[in-house]
Design a protein around this motif. Structure first.
Motif: not given
Length: 641
Positions: A505-517
């Motif tokens: 929360d304090n560092v990232a300006t964006s996240v790349i997240a796994s959405e399964d499969e």
């Protein structure tokens, strides 16, 4: 009555007092988070409570027949064991009683009446009472129930499990005992986000008194009902969760600073007085001289707050504007696809967090971005002038036999950071390593100290892309907060894999997240922003699931243009909802304040542990309700405008 109490405990390691006349108690139903600097003695205290070691001095009292279970940071198993047997190992004593009962029963059947028969019968009755008291008869059922509760396959082999699943096995082995006191050292290590959330719910539902060490601030906020800080040999207690602790700690440090400044000023005045000329010495007061001696002694004995790490990262030359561009990239291993047609552009200065369960493919995606792996499909374009520095969660970059000095600057006593030369001992001092430790081998360091050393090595080298794989493991909270500040101000690009939600929360300006499969998606913001956006997307997908007939949809679309102006206005129901929300928010805030006051001194847990637990859970639930209400208020306000 407290389950466990330590009074006036003293424990020293060399010349350093880890515990200095420290007091501690644990009440039934309490969940106490133990925090402090690396090397402060937290694990030593946990082992004292677990009765694995003794303090040098002090009084330890515990309730009679108290069952205490300790889960170390890195649990050890026979890797060839089945999960069922590994969990059942927690009931070794109960199973030993059953085995003895069977042996005595067989011997009794074959022994004629007499003195020996009577002795066997007496022993059998004693064993039966013990077995009844510990419910040992149904140990297999207890193991099976615990496995089901924690979501483990009893037939699986422990050695085939991931680190996160082995952590679950260790917790199952502890919980099957049904302990009165549960002791956990860094329980979130190796767990992914789903595992951490699962553990939070599990611990909140437990009746056992809980004492745990963690540096995960979000976990402390969710689980702890009290924070105990080990600070300069003293144990300081703060009712409430970590956020409440931060507020009180800041106030306390300010008071301590003011009092020390006053004492130092008075001491300086007295030192001036004692050195005055003959006239002053003639009128010298014996009492005043005695007070001066006492003040000098108190000043000498004062244990000042340990300084913080001084972090400064070596800035390399600027990279190209585009660090990496991925277009329809896919990557698989055998029949499993871990990256499925993913596209993204990483720009200079981006700070990207990678989110996904263990084994989802975060490391694979990182290697694709850096050009270390070739995709099966799609195209990866790597930017120009990249200077990459790695932080490896397994600390494989550290040679355990090398000294700290050689690890930082091999073959030289100097290190250069941002164009400034610094002696290696001074540089190590910035990371809280004393000069005499510069020649110590790396293997003599604790886990947190090794992480600090790896950060020191990482930041000594010029780089414009930092790749940090679980950098927060074992770091104390002040160092974590300083690392956050440094990464926030860093001009280069940061690629970050972490299960620390507050850190993301304090560092990232964006996240790349796994959405399964194999599907991955980029979200703006940190971990909390991702959670909110993900939940909204799921709700939207659910609400749109029942498809309308094509002609109805067409009719709706044809009217959308005509009614566009009307569609943004509030309905009567929404207007009423908007008017009621401020009162609802105020009521929730007032309720939370009232509960906070009841929990503040911790006495509720002594009077009624069950009520204390209920209030703690309600306090946390209000946070969620407030967030929903505030978001709804903002949504309706924006719609009205």
């Amino acid at each position: 009555m407290s389950l466990y109490t330590i009074t006036g405990a003293q424990l020293a390691f060399g010349h350093v007092a880890l515990l200095d006349h420290a007091d501690f108690s644990l009440e039934a139903g309490e969940r106490v988070g133990l925090i402090g600097r690396n090397g402060a003695g937290k694990s030593s205290l946990l082992k004292i409570v677990a009765d694995l070691t003794k303090p040098d001095d002090g009084l330890v009292t515990r309730q009679q027949s108290l069952t205490t279970v300790y889960v170390p940071q890195e649990p050890e198993f026979d890797t060839d064991m089945s999960v069922f047997d590994a969990v059942a190992a927690g009931l070794t004593d109960a199973r030993a009683l059953l085995d003895e009962y069977d042996t005595v029963a067989h011997a009794l059947a074959e022994t004629p009446e007499g003195a020996e028969h009577d002795a066997l019968l007496a022993r059998m009755n004693t064993l039966q009472s013990s077995l009844d008291a510990t419910d040992a008869w149904s140990w297999r059922t207890r193991v099976s129930t615990t496995l089901a509760q924690i979501g483990l396959d009893g037939e699986a082999r422990v050695g085939a499990l991931s680190g996160g699943m082995q952590k679950r096995v260790a917790l199952a082995r502890a919980l099957v005992v049904q302990p009165d006191v549960l002791l956990l050292d860094e329980p979130t290590n190796h767990l992914d986000f789903d595992g951490i959330r699962w553990l939070e719910e599990l611990l909140i539902s437990q009746r056992a008194g809980l004492l745990f060490i963690t540096h995960d601030r979000a976990f402390l906020d969710r689980v702890a009902t009290r924070i105990v800080e080990l600070d300069r040999g003293r144990l300081l207690s703060y009712p409430g969760n970590f956020s409440a602790y931060q507020t009180r700690k800041a106030q306390q440090l300010e008071v301590e600073r003011i009092e020390n400044e006053k004492a130092d000023k008075l001491l300086a005045q007295e030192e001036v007085w004692i050195r005055k000329g003959v006239e002053a010495r003639r009128t010298r007061s014996v009492g005043r001289i005695a007070r001066l001696v006492q003040m000098r002694n108190e000043r000498a004995e004062r244990r000042n707050s340990l300084g913080n790490v001084k972090l400064d990262v070596g800035q390399g030359e600027k990279s190209g504007k585009i660090v990496a561009e991925l277009t329809d990239v896919s990557k698989g291993y055998g029949a499993r696809t871990v990256i499925d047609h993913f596209s993204a552009t990483v720009m200079r200065g981006d700070k990207i967090g990678f989110i996904g369960p263990n084994g989802a493919g975060k490391t694979t995606l990182l290697k694709l971005i850096l050009g270390e792996l070739t995709p099966d499909e799609g195209k990866v374009r790597i930017g120009t002038n990249l200077q990459v520095a790695y932080f490896d969660q397994m600390r494989a970059q550290l040679d355990l036999d090398k000294s700290l000095g050689d690890t930082i600057s091999p073959g030289s006593e100097w290190v250069e950071v941002n164009g400034t030369k610094k002696h290696v001992m001074s540089y190590l001092g910035d990371f809280l390593f004393a000069p005499e430790r510069a020649r110590s081998p790396v293997k003599s360091l604790s886990g947190g100290e090794r992480n600090r050393l790896l950060l020191a090595r990482l930041f000594a080298r010029p780089a414009n892309v930092l790749v940090l794989d679980e950098p927060t493991n074992d770091l104390d909270i002040p160092t974590l907060e300083l690392l956050e500040e440094l990464l926030t101000d860093y001009d280069g690009t940061v690629l970050l894999v972490s299960h620390d939600r507050a850190f993301l929360d304090n560092v990232a300006t964006s996240v790349i997240a796994s959405e399964d499969e194999g599907k991955w998606r980029e979200y703006v913001g940190g971990f909390t922003d991702w959670q909110i956006q993900r939940e909204r997307s799921l709700k939207l997908a659910q609400s749109e699931a029942p498809k309308e007939p094509a002609k109805d949809v067409a009719a709706k679309d044809s009217g959308a243009g005509r009614n566009a102006q009307r569609s943004v206005k509030l309905s009567f129901k929404e207007q009423r909802e908007l008017e009621s929300l401020p009162q609802q928010i105020a009521a929730l805030e007032a309720e939370q304040k009232t509960i906070g006051a009841e929990l503040e001194d911790g006495s509720i847990f002594a009077k009624d542990a069950q009520e204390g637990t209920r209030l703690t859970e309600r306090y946390a639930a209000i946070d969620d309700e407030l967030l929903v209400a505030l978001e709804r208020w903002e949504e309706l306000e924006a719609k009205r405008k």
